[in-house]
Scaffold this motif. Structure first.
Motif: not given
Length: 134
Positions: A67, A106, A110, A113-114
């Motif tokens: 990210g 984190n 993520q 979630r993805d």
């Protein structure tokens, strides 16, 4: 060397995730493909394979780019299997370095979630296609 001591749930890393990993040992650096990530470590395959075998307990430094952020972790090899290495990141290392485990958490969240978003999207597309056919 395959005993499981992990307490944290692992998330698979897809090649499209945007996560890039480098493993450093002394003055050697290898690109690594992450297989999975947990809140306290990860499994990686070195590319190309390390010319030396990294034994259990070997200290390594892992740089993770995800990210747009780069995070550095001090860890140790905990397992060697399937052509790769399980690396554990303690909260505080013997040299006093404090790993940014909140950043790893984190990244883990993520990725989770993805993965869930992609599964839900595929599931909804399949549902819509079945409705059209039925």
């Amino acid at each position: 060397m395959t005993d499981e001591r992990r307490a944290a749930f692992r998330v698979s890393v897809k090649r499209t995730s945007g996560l890039h990993t480098t493993v450093c040992l002394a003055n050697q650096t290898w690109e690594a493909k992450a297989g999975n990530v947990s809140t306290e470590g990860m499994f990686v395959r070195l590319e190309p394979e390390a010319p030396v075998s990294l034994e259990r307990g070997t200290p390594v430094i892992v740089e993770i780019t995800f990210g747009g952020d780069v995070s550095t972790f001090h860890g140790e090899i905990r397992s060697r299997r399937a052509g790769g290495y399980g690396i554990f990141f303690p909260r505080r290392c013997e040299d006093g370095f404090i790993n940014p485990l909140d950043r790893l958490e984190n990244i883990w969240a993520q990725l989770q979630r993805d993965d869930l978003s992609k599964r839900l999207f595929v599931g909804s597309e399949l549902r819509d296609r079945l409705k059209e056919e039925g």
